[in-house]
Structures are given as structure tokens and as C-alpha cells.
Write an enzyme that holds these catalytic residues in place. Sequence first.
Site, mmCIF file in Angstrom:
data_model
loop_
_atom_site.group_PDB
_atom_site.id
_atom_site.type_symbol
_atom_site.label_atom_id
_atom_site.label_comp_id
_atom_site.label_asym_id
_atom_site.label_seq_id
_atom_site.Cartn_x
_atom_site.Cartn_y
_atom_site.Cartn_z
ATOM 1 N N HIS A 72 -30.937 -19.742 -50.864
ATOM 2 C CA HIS A 72 -29.524 -19.759 -51.167
ATOM 3 C C HIS A 72 -29.718 -19.972 -52.655
ATOM 4 O O HIS A 72 -30.722 -21.471 -52.523
ATOM 5 C CB HIS A 72 -28.653 -19.865 -50.310
ATOM 6 C CG HIS A 72 -28.403 -19.543 -49.329
ATOM 7 N ND1 HIS A 72 -27.482 -19.455 -48.237
ATOM 8 C CD2 HIS A 72 -28.992 -18.543 -48.114
ATOM 9 C CE1 HIS A 72 -27.529 -19.137 -47.862
ATOM 10 N NE2 HIS A 72 -28.280 -18.592 -47.664
ATOM 11 N N TYR A 201 -17.830 -23.523 -49.051
ATOM 12 C CA TYR A 201 -16.751 -24.699 -48.496
ATOM 13 C C TYR A 201 -15.528 -25.114 -49.082
ATOM 14 O O TYR A 201 -15.159 -24.830 -50.186
ATOM 15 C CB TYR A 201 -17.197 -26.118 -49.640
ATOM 16 C CG TYR A 201 -18.527 -26.801 -49.066
ATOM 17 C CD1 TYR A 201 -18.933 -27.410 -48.023
ATOM 18 C CD2 TYR A 201 -19.918 -26.116 -49.455
ATOM 19 C CE1 TYR A 201 -20.793 -27.698 -47.565
ATOM 20 C CE2 TYR A 201 -21.082 -25.832 -48.969
ATOM 21 C CZ TYR A 201 -21.368 -27.047 -48.351
ATOM 22 O OH TYR A 201 -22.838 -27.599 -48.014
ATOM 23 N N PRO A 293 -21.768 -35.070 -43.094
ATOM 24 C CA PRO A 293 -22.327 -34.129 -43.410
ATOM 25 C C PRO A 293 -22.655 -33.490 -44.877
ATOM 26 O O PRO A 293 -22.791 -32.171 -44.810
ATOM 27 C CB PRO A 293 -22.062 -33.294 -41.996
ATOM 28 C CG PRO A 293 -20.843 -33.553 -41.725
ATOM 29 C CD PRO A 293 -21.188 -35.151 -42.062
ATOM 30 N N LYS A 297 -27.062 -34.019 -46.423
ATOM 31 C CA LYS A 297 -27.970 -34.463 -47.406
ATOM 32 C C LYS A 297 -29.198 -35.247 -45.999
ATOM 33 O O LYS A 297 -30.332 -35.936 -45.855
ATOM 34 C CB LYS A 297 -27.404 -35.972 -48.133
ATOM 35 C CG LYS A 297 -27.198 -35.576 -49.705
ATOM 36 C CD LYS A 297 -28.058 -34.784 -50.020
ATOM 37 C CE LYS A 297 -28.233 -33.768 -51.024
ATOM 38 N NZ LYS A 297 -28.308 -32.833 -51.752
ATOM 39 N N TYR A 384 -27.244 -31.636 -54.835
ATOM 40 C CA TYR A 384 -26.710 -30.667 -54.525
ATOM 41 C C TYR A 384 -28.015 -30.000 -53.815
ATOM 42 O O TYR A 384 -28.842 -29.902 -52.768
ATOM 43 C CB TYR A 384 -25.824 -28.933 -54.503
ATOM 44 C CG TYR A 384 -25.611 -28.751 -52.888
ATOM 45 C CD1 TYR A 384 -24.879 -28.490 -51.930
ATOM 46 C CD2 TYR A 384 -26.803 -27.622 -52.522
ATOM 47 C CE1 TYR A 384 -24.075 -28.562 -50.481
ATOM 48 C CE2 TYR A 384 -26.146 -26.984 -51.002
ATOM 49 C CZ TYR A 384 -25.327 -27.029 -50.381
ATOM 50 O OH TYR A 384 -24.895 -26.773 -49.665
HETATM 51 P P1 FAD Z 1 -32.696 -37.936 -35.207
HETATM 52 O O1 FAD Z 1 -32.717 -36.162 -35.569
HETATM 53 O O2 FAD Z 1 -31.177 -38.659 -35.127
HETATM 54 O O3 FAD Z 1 -33.998 -38.330 -34.479
HETATM 55 C C1 FAD Z 1 -34.285 -39.776 -33.596
HETATM 56 C C2 FAD Z 1 -34.836 -39.418 -32.034
HETATM 57 O O4 FAD Z 1 -34.739 -41.477 -32.193
HETATM 58 C C3 FAD Z 1 -33.821 -38.781 -31.446
HETATM 59 O O5 FAD Z 1 -34.565 -37.338 -30.820
HETATM 60 C C4 FAD Z 1 -33.495 -39.624 -30.586
HETATM 61 O O6 FAD Z 1 -33.349 -38.777 -28.773
HETATM 62 C C5 FAD Z 1 -35.038 -40.507 -30.424
HETATM 63 N N1 FAD Z 1 -34.759 -41.702 -29.837
HETATM 64 C C6 FAD Z 1 -33.352 -42.770 -30.126
HETATM 65 N N2 FAD Z 1 -33.617 -44.128 -29.751
HETATM 66 C C7 FAD Z 1 -34.690 -43.565 -29.278
HETATM 67 C C8 FAD Z 1 -35.631 -45.082 -28.831
HETATM 68 N N3 FAD Z 1 -35.078 -46.261 -27.869
HETATM 69 N N4 FAD Z 1 -36.806 -45.035 -27.587
HETATM 70 C C9 FAD Z 1 -37.673 -43.644 -28.284
HETATM 71 N N5 FAD Z 1 -36.838 -42.578 -28.587
HETATM 72 C C10 FAD Z 1 -35.457 -42.631 -29.197
HETATM 73 N N6 FAD Z 1 -28.500 -33.220 -42.901
HETATM 74 C C11 FAD Z 1 -29.174 -32.700 -43.889
HETATM 75 O O7 FAD Z 1 -30.202 -32.240 -44.648
HETATM 76 N N7 FAD Z 1 -28.562 -31.159 -44.030
HETATM 77 C C12 FAD Z 1 -27.355 -30.629 -42.775
HETATM 78 O O8 FAD Z 1 -27.302 -29.260 -43.696
HETATM 79 C C13 FAD Z 1 -27.067 -31.526 -41.755
HETATM 80 N N8 FAD Z 1 -26.123 -31.104 -41.461
HETATM 81 C C14 FAD Z 1 -25.706 -31.297 -40.283
HETATM 82 C C15 FAD Z 1 -24.170 -31.539 -39.360
HETATM 83 C C16 FAD Z 1 -23.822 -32.149 -38.088
HETATM 84 C C17 FAD Z 1 -23.317 -31.075 -37.053
HETATM 85 C C18 FAD Z 1 -24.936 -33.018 -37.808
HETATM 86 C C19 FAD Z 1 -24.382 -33.774 -36.462
HETATM 87 C C20 FAD Z 1 -26.084 -33.745 -38.617
HETATM 88 C C21 FAD Z 1 -26.455 -32.705 -40.194
HETATM 89 N N9 FAD Z 1 -26.929 -33.743 -40.918
HETATM 90 C C22 FAD Z 1 -27.401 -32.371 -42.110
HETATM 91 C C23 FAD Z 1 -28.019 -34.784 -40.371
HETATM 92 C C24 FAD Z 1 -29.088 -34.648 -39.755
HETATM 93 O O9 FAD Z 1 -29.144 -33.357 -38.617
HETATM 94 C C25 FAD Z 1 -29.948 -36.203 -39.359
HETATM 95 O O10 FAD Z 1 -29.772 -36.817 -40.274
HETATM 96 C C26 FAD Z 1 -31.181 -35.739 -39.862
HETATM 97 O O11 FAD Z 1 -31.171 -35.401 -37.612
HETATM 98 C C27 FAD Z 1 -32.009 -37.762 -39.077
HETATM 99 O O12 FAD Z 1 -33.136 -37.127 -38.655
HETATM 100 P P2 FAD Z 1 -34.051 -38.663 -38.047
HETATM 101 O O13 FAD Z 1 -35.342 -37.588 -37.490
HETATM 102 O O14 FAD Z 1 -33.997 -39.629 -39.105
HETATM 103 O O15 FAD Z 1 -33.240 -38.422 -36.737
HETATM 104 C C1 DHB Z 2 -24.259 -27.179 -42.571
HETATM 105 C C2 DHB Z 2 -24.339 -28.149 -42.319
HETATM 106 C C3 DHB Z 2 -24.076 -28.938 -43.604
HETATM 107 O O1 DHB Z 2 -23.170 -30.163 -43.007
HETATM 108 C C4 DHB Z 2 -24.004 -28.212 -44.903
HETATM 109 O O2 DHB Z 2 -23.225 -29.339 -45.679
HETATM 110 C C5 DHB Z 2 -24.264 -27.362 -44.788
HETATM 111 C C6 DHB Z 2 -24.393 -26.500 -43.866
HETATM 112 C C7 DHB Z 2 -25.189 -26.295 -41.604
HETATM 113 O O3 DHB Z 2 -25.249 -26.878 -40.003
HETATM 114 O O4 DHB Z 2 -25.370 -25.318 -41.639
#
Ligand code: FAD
Ligand code: DHB
Length: 393
Positions: A72, A201, A293, A297, A384
Site C-alpha cells: 500500500h 481511518y 493500535p 505500530k 506511518y
Molecule cells: P505477543 O504477540 O503478545 O507474544 C507473546 C507470547 O508470549 C505469547 O505467545 C504468549 O502466549 C507468550 N507468553 C506470555 N507469558 C508467557 C510465559 N510466562 N511463558 C511462556 N510464554 C509466555 N501491531 C502492528 O504493528 N500493526 C498492526 O496493524 C496492529 N494491529 C493490532 C490489532 C489488534 C486488534 C491488536 C490486539 C494488536 C495489534 N497490533 C498491531 C499489536 C501487535 O499484535 C503486538 O504488538 C505484537 O503481537 C507484539 O508481539 P510480541 O511477540 O512482543 O508479543
Molecule cells: C490493522 C490494525 C491496525 O491497528 C491498523 O492501524 C491498521 C490495520 C489490521 O488489523 O488490519
Amino acid sequence: MRTQVGIIGSGPSGLLLSQILFLHGIDSVILERQSRDHVLGRIRAGVLEQSTVDMLRAASVGERMDREGLVHGGFSLAFDGRMEYIDMHKWTGGSGVMVYGQTELTRDLIEARMADGAVIEYEAPAVAIDGFLDGKPRIIYEKKGERRELLCDFVAGCDGYHGISRQSAGPGSIKEFEKVYPFGWLGILSDVPPVDRELIYTNHERGFALCSMRSHTRSRYYIQCDLNDNVDIWTDDAFWDELRRRLPETAAQKLVTGPRLEMSIAPLRSFVAEPMRFGALLLAGDAAHIVPPTGAKGLNLAASDVHYLSRALIVYYAEKRTDLLDRYSDTCLRRVWKAVRFSWWFTAMMHKFGDEPLCQRLQLAELDYLTGSEAARTAMAENYVGLPFDRFE
Ligand code: FAD
Ligand code: DHB
């Protein structure tokens, strides 16, 4: 069991770190609390910054993303009956983002790690970490009802906001900054074609809405909802009706609806923990920081932490240099705070915070300024697509 880097968490940060370390000859073991199916069933992020895309390619896990992901070059902001396009490509000198689901990215990383014989212990929650301040790091975890230990040189805390890594640092050694928002995002995933070619958005008097996608045939939509809402009270029809009300007329007419594949509510929070390093314990991703979200980021910040952490560990094992490990926290946090600021600003401009007419008018004035000023559009676009990484050598 013994390894060089013990990684807690098999989300994007833990898996990507393990993959990059492997490519540089460094051993790691991943401990994951949940089952593999649970990890692969979570629907989360969808937008990857250019630097995240580059990292995935360099880590040999970009092939399917390049085939199936959608590039995009811009997105639309809808407000006050208008729809204005932010041309990221134009205002950043050619950068853009890749729409590719976190679920798919996680699958690619798991498959790559498994193909190389990685040890990923599922249903193995870490319950304690010790020795990280006196050179003998150890992770205690549970597996099949038994207590086991993983000895390592470093512990990478990639276990998300609710994990144990940050808590293990001890309350006296960590400073936390937090803002909880008074609303959530209700999201639906459905096999219907997206309403537009790129994201929309929307600031609407009934609340925020976002039109996103996973492919040309699978859409992801979000609407701002009450924090106390329960998914069970939302029928598919109620969701689509509310979304349609908040979209600009042209988009509402094109909206194709269908049954949910998934529906969930995400709370919104800004959170930063400082520092991100405690001796041999290093935090990465959501374990150290959370953003609302709106700016897409979270996953991208997890990737930038992994960029700095993997470099610091590679240089340590290759040259026994510790200076990058010493600078890890400060370097990450500089970029983290800028993304926290951007996500907070974008959230504040797009959501309904109450019924105060002054606030609504100020939001519209800001959107009018933003879309009318070349300087403001450029600032929006460069944040962005993602700010550049600091030099880290
Ligand atoms: P997580 O993905 O949370 O992974 C952590 C892992 O650790 C999990 O699998 C968990 O089960 C495990 N864990 C926890 N405790 C323990 C323990 N004690 N022992 C062993 N394992 C454990 N980000 C973007 O950049 N772009 C987007 O468009 C975006 N959209 C989003 C939309 C939604 C609705 C949501 C909820 C989030 C969004 N995010 C987005 C954020 C993004 O999903 C998270 O920032 C990302 O998952 C972070 O990755 P991580 O590996 O640090 O943590
Ligand atoms: C999505 C999530 C977001 O937080 C965003 O800013 C854009 C897209 C998504 O899940 O597609």
C-alpha cells in the site's frame, strides 16, 4: 536443558529473534505458554512497516509475504463528510507499507524454525527467572505438570504485556508509564472483498471506524466500542449496521457484508517500561511497551527491538563486545517513545472521547490542517511508514 539465548514467548518478537540468531550460528530455545494452535489462531496486526518487511526478507522468511502481501502506498482519512488521501509514497520519497497478517507472519516464522530443527516448547509456561544479575541466568518452566529449568547466557523476555519477564525485574528497578483509554476496538474478520483498495481511518460522531483487509477477498474492520461491551452482545448484523453508519457515503454503498470468521474486542493502552535491560535479562516487544493500535505500530516496534537485540547478541558472540548490549535499552526506547507519541496522537485525533462539542471541533480542525498542509502530511506519512532505525554498530 542449556542454550545460549533462552527466549520466553513465541509471538513475533520471540520467533523473529530466534530465526535471526540461528542464521548467525547462535542457539536458542523458545518457551511458549500456549499451544501452537492457540498461537496461530490469534488475529492481530495487519500492517508491516518497510523496515519490518526488509528484516523479514533478510531473515529468509519473506517469500510468502512477497507473494501474498499487499503493498500500500497510502491510506484515506474520512471525517466531516470528506475523504482525504494521504499519499505515503509521495510524501516519503517512495516508501509504503505491506498488508500481511500477523497470523501469517507467525506461521511463516514457526515453519522456518521447525524446518531448521528449532526447539520450541509449547504449553510450557515460564514461571520464574533468576540469576540474570549474577551471570547465571536460569528460567524455571512447567511442562506436563513437571518443573524444569533452562540454563542460558541471556534471557530474552518476549512474553508480551502479561508475561513474567518484566515482573521478574523487580518493582524497584523498573519505571512504568501508562495510559488506559476509555474505549475498545471491536474487530471482525470476514471473507468479503474490502470496501476500498487501501485502508480507511474514519473519525465519526458515533465513534472511530477502520476498514482494513488481509487479502482481496478477506476484510478486517474495526469500530470503537464501549469498554464494557461483550462480544456476545454484538450480532454480525449489528456490527455491519454500525460500521455502515460511520463510513463515508461512497464507502458505505460499496460495503459487502458476510458472516464473521472471528470477532473480538481489544482494549487500548499506551504503556512503556524503562529500562529494557536488567543484566542478562532483555525485554523486547509488548513485554516492554504497548501502543493503542491506531498507528499500527505494536508489531513493528517488536521487530525494531529484535533488530537491536539481535545485533547486540551477534556482536557479543562474535567479538565478545558488550557495548551494544549496554546501549540496547536506550537505543530501543528512543524509537519506542516516538511511536508511542505517534499512536497516542493519531488515537486522540480519531476517536470519540465524549460529547464535548469543543473536542469534536478541535479534532476536525486538526484533520483539516493535516490534510491541507504539505508539512503535516509529510510528518504523518513518515511516521506511518516507520521512522528509520538508529545506527547501532
Ligand atoms: P505477543 O504477540 O503478545 O507474544 C507473546 C507470547 O508470549 C505469547 O505467545 C504468549 O502466549 C507468550 N507468553 C506470555 N507469558 C508467557 C510465559 N510466562 N511463558 C511462556 N510464554 C509466555 N501491531 C502492528 O504493528 N500493526 C498492526 O496493524 C496492529 N494491529 C493490532 C490489532 C489488534 C486488534 C491488536 C490486539 C494488536 C495489534 N497490533 C498491531 C499489536 C501487535 O499484535 C503486538 O504488538 C505484537 O503481537 C507484539 O508481539 P510480541 O511477540 O512482543 O508479543
Ligand atoms: C490493522 C490494525 C491496525 O491497528 C491498523 O492501524 C491498521 C490495520 C489490521 O488489523 O488490519
